[in-house]
Motif scaffolding. Structure first.
Motif, mmCIF file in Angstrom:
data_model
loop_
_atom_site.group_PDB
_atom_site.id
_atom_site.type_symbol
_atom_site.label_atom_id
_atom_site.label_comp_id
_atom_site.label_asym_id
_atom_site.label_seq_id
_atom_site.Cartn_x
_atom_site.Cartn_y
_atom_site.Cartn_z
ATOM 1 N N GLU A 296 68.322 -19.718 70.190
ATOM 2 C CA GLU A 296 67.332 -19.871 68.985
ATOM 3 C C GLU A 296 68.135 -18.943 67.672
ATOM 4 O O GLU A 296 68.885 -18.112 68.312
ATOM 5 N N PRO A 297 67.740 -19.247 66.552
ATOM 6 C CA PRO A 297 68.388 -18.452 65.450
ATOM 7 C C PRO A 297 67.762 -17.254 65.440
ATOM 8 O O PRO A 297 67.759 -16.860 63.913
ATOM 9 N N TRP A 298 67.455 -16.375 66.314
ATOM 10 C CA TRP A 298 66.726 -15.050 66.155
ATOM 11 C C TRP A 298 67.083 -14.166 66.987
ATOM 12 O O TRP A 298 67.714 -14.454 68.182
ATOM 13 N N ALA A 299 67.068 -12.933 66.856
ATOM 14 C CA ALA A 299 67.319 -11.875 67.851
ATOM 15 C C ALA A 299 66.349 -10.639 67.491
ATOM 16 O O ALA A 299 65.618 -10.902 66.427
ATOM 17 N N HIS A 300 65.924 -9.722 68.238
ATOM 18 C CA HIS A 300 65.048 -8.923 68.063
ATOM 19 C C HIS A 300 65.561 -7.365 68.526
ATOM 20 O O HIS A 300 65.969 -7.286 69.356
ATOM 21 N N ALA A 301 65.060 -6.497 67.530
ATOM 22 C CA ALA A 301 65.375 -4.933 67.778
ATOM 23 C C ALA A 301 64.175 -4.258 68.279
ATOM 24 O O ALA A 301 63.286 -4.226 67.072
ATOM 25 N N ILE A 302 64.072 -3.424 69.203
ATOM 26 C CA ILE A 302 62.990 -2.751 69.366
ATOM 27 C C ILE A 302 63.397 -1.189 68.907
ATOM 28 O O ILE A 302 64.438 -0.500 69.786
ATOM 29 N N TYR A 303 62.801 -0.611 68.249
ATOM 30 C CA TYR A 303 63.179 0.726 67.685
ATOM 31 C C TYR A 303 62.285 2.060 68.492
ATOM 32 O O TYR A 303 61.041 1.832 68.634
ATOM 33 N N TYR A 304 63.079 3.066 68.981
ATOM 34 C CA TYR A 304 62.083 4.100 69.800
ATOM 35 C C TYR A 304 62.632 5.180 69.256
ATOM 36 O O TYR A 304 63.668 5.601 69.029
ATOM 37 N N SER A 305 61.617 5.962 68.832
ATOM 38 C CA SER A 305 61.833 7.376 68.265
ATOM 39 C C SER A 305 62.552 8.391 69.006
ATOM 40 O O SER A 305 63.063 9.261 68.834
ATOM 41 N N ASP A 306 62.063 8.384 70.286
ATOM 42 C CA ASP A 306 62.704 9.207 71.530
ATOM 43 C C ASP A 306 63.528 8.328 72.620
ATOM 44 O O ASP A 306 64.772 8.510 72.770
ATOM 45 N N GLY A 307 62.766 7.335 73.413
ATOM 46 C CA GLY A 307 63.566 6.496 74.378
ATOM 47 C C GLY A 307 62.617 5.540 75.003
ATOM 48 O O GLY A 307 61.525 5.543 74.710
ATOM 49 N N ALA A 308 63.132 4.732 75.779
ATOM 50 C CA ALA A 308 62.753 3.674 76.248
ATOM 51 C C ALA A 308 62.629 3.921 77.861
ATOM 52 O O ALA A 308 63.618 4.151 78.293
ATOM 53 N N THR A 309 61.746 3.728 78.651
ATOM 54 C CA THR A 309 61.958 3.991 80.178
ATOM 55 C C THR A 309 61.033 2.593 80.789
ATOM 56 O O THR A 309 60.615 1.920 80.241
ATOM 57 N N ASN A 310 61.119 2.487 82.181
ATOM 58 C CA ASN A 310 60.481 1.513 83.068
ATOM 59 C C ASN A 310 59.046 1.870 82.860
ATOM 60 O O ASN A 310 58.159 0.801 83.082
ATOM 61 N N ASP A 311 58.593 3.058 82.371
ATOM 62 C CA ASP A 311 57.164 3.270 82.088
ATOM 63 C C ASP A 311 56.653 3.297 80.868
ATOM 64 O O ASP A 311 55.305 3.321 80.548
ATOM 65 N N GLY A 312 57.529 2.765 79.994
ATOM 66 C CA GLY A 312 57.216 2.415 78.587
ATOM 67 C C GLY A 312 58.001 3.567 77.510
ATOM 68 O O GLY A 312 58.985 4.333 78.029
ATOM 69 N N ALA A 313 57.384 3.483 76.214
ATOM 70 C CA ALA A 313 58.253 4.358 75.350
ATOM 71 C C ALA A 313 57.715 5.807 75.456
ATOM 72 O O ALA A 313 56.546 6.174 75.828
ATOM 73 N N VAL A 314 58.833 6.823 75.067
ATOM 74 C CA VAL A 314 58.199 8.176 75.256
ATOM 75 C C VAL A 314 58.129 8.530 73.739
ATOM 76 O O VAL A 314 59.055 8.800 73.058
ATOM 77 N N GLY A 315 56.843 9.053 73.696
ATOM 78 C CA GLY A 315 56.473 9.674 72.330
ATOM 79 C C GLY A 315 56.071 8.449 71.530
ATOM 80 O O GLY A 315 56.656 7.159 71.489
#
Length: 341
Positions: A296-315
């Motif tokens: 597809e002509p698409w990409a996505h970027a997920i922004y995290y202010s602290d970080g990403a883990t297997n348990d979800g975003a930190v903060g």
């Protein structure tokens, strides 16, 4: 190489088990982006495949410890059912996923609290999840050797600014990356933010303040193209700087499009959020087409202010970005209407 056992909830032998993937696998993370068709295109494993055994050997985990873990898993439904014995092969697969758990906890990418919460969300009772976590923490993980990084390869830089199909990083071949960016140690810039790898990790210096972290896809159909990468900044940056970092890894016609705020899954013990930005690029479709049928002509970027883990975003997401997950395809909210971090 690593495949999960089924985590089965409590119930009688006559009841149909509630099958769910164990939370120690990569699938439960919202950050898993490798396409299903690539896995389906993989040929069946050879009977003499020793990759799991080799992986456990390098981690310092022998069959005695594997069987002890398997017994705990069998007693608590981390296999074919509560008190249903698994064979050695299945126990080795479980051990392989738990080696990853141990290493991620050791570098601060996961917590025991998060591990138990995700196991409960996958069907375990709180007592079963606690029993597994206790065994891992007290008896299994102390025997797991730290991840040992391979020596960095010699490089001759100065390669072209884009790959043969017009890509500039995302979905580009590893050979292009090696000719374009300097490899740096994984452990210094990536381990805490993205977790310890189970496959072949690579890290590149994208800029003075940023590194790219990725794992080389094991699927042969992907031809060692990096279809998902993380950009990790030395310190949090603004959205304009983050957007520029993303655009540097996409074809030159890419532009930011839809933005959607995301939340952590319901089972996560973390209170965190993220921001998803979809990027449109007509040229990206031909770049991705080399390794993915439904490009597809698409990409996505997920922004995290602290970080990403297997348990979800930190903060919570604050508008400052420490880490970006960049992957092919658009990312849209799920059936609940929420986008998951």
């Amino acid at each position: 190489m690593i495949s999960a056992l089924t985590l089965v909830g409590c119930g009688s032998d006559d009841e149909a088990p509630t099958a769910a993937a164990s939370s120690t696998t990569e699938e439960e993370s919202a950050r898993s982006t490798e396409p299903d068709e690539a896995e389906a295109a993989e040929p069946a494993a050879e009977e003499d495949d020793t990759s799991v055994v080799d992986f456990l050997r390098t981690a310092g985990v022998g069959d005695t410890l594997v069987n002890r873990l398997g017994e705990v898993g069998d007693a608590n439904g981390y296999g074919l059912g509560v008190d249903v014995a698994t064979d050695l092969e299945a126990r080795r697969r479980l051990a392989s996923t738990q080696v990853e758990t141990c290493r991620n906890v050791a570098v601060g990418h996961r917590t025991w609290e998060g591990l138990q919460a995700s196991d409960v969300s996958a069907g375990a009772s709180e007592e079963q999840a606690a029993a597994m976590a206790d065994f891992l923490r007290e008896e299994f993980c102390p025997h797991v050797a730290p991840y040992k990084e391979a020596p960095l390869p010699k490089q001759t830089l100065g390669g072209p600014a884009q790959d043969p199909r017009g890509g500039r990083g995302l979905a580009s071949p590893l050979s292009w990356w090696d000719a374009r960016y300097q490899r740096v140690p994984w452990s210094k810039g990536c381990a805490t933010q993205t977790g310890q790898p189970t496959g072949e990790p690579v890290a590149y210096r994208l800029a003075d303040d940023a590194v790219v972290c990725a794992t080389v896809p094991p699927a042969k159909s992907l031809k060692k193209h990096l279809i998902s990468v993380d950009v990790v900044f030395a310190s949090p940056v603004g959205e304009a700087r983050a957007r520029d970092a993303v655009l540097a890894l996409l074809p030159s016609d890419a532009s930011a499009d839809e933005e959607t705020e995301g939340i952590n899954p319901d089972w996560s013990y973390l209170e965190g959020g993220c921001l998803n930005v979809n990027f449109g690029s007509e040229r990206l479709e031909s770049v991705v087409a080399e390794v993915k049928k439904d490009a597809e002509p698409w990409a996505h970027a997920i922004y995290y202010s602290d970080g990403a883990t297997n348990d979800g975003a930190v903060g919570a997401y604050t508008g400052k970005i420490k880490q970006i997950l960049l992957s092919t395809g658009a990312n849209e909210p799920g059936l609940t209407g929420d986008l998951t971090c």
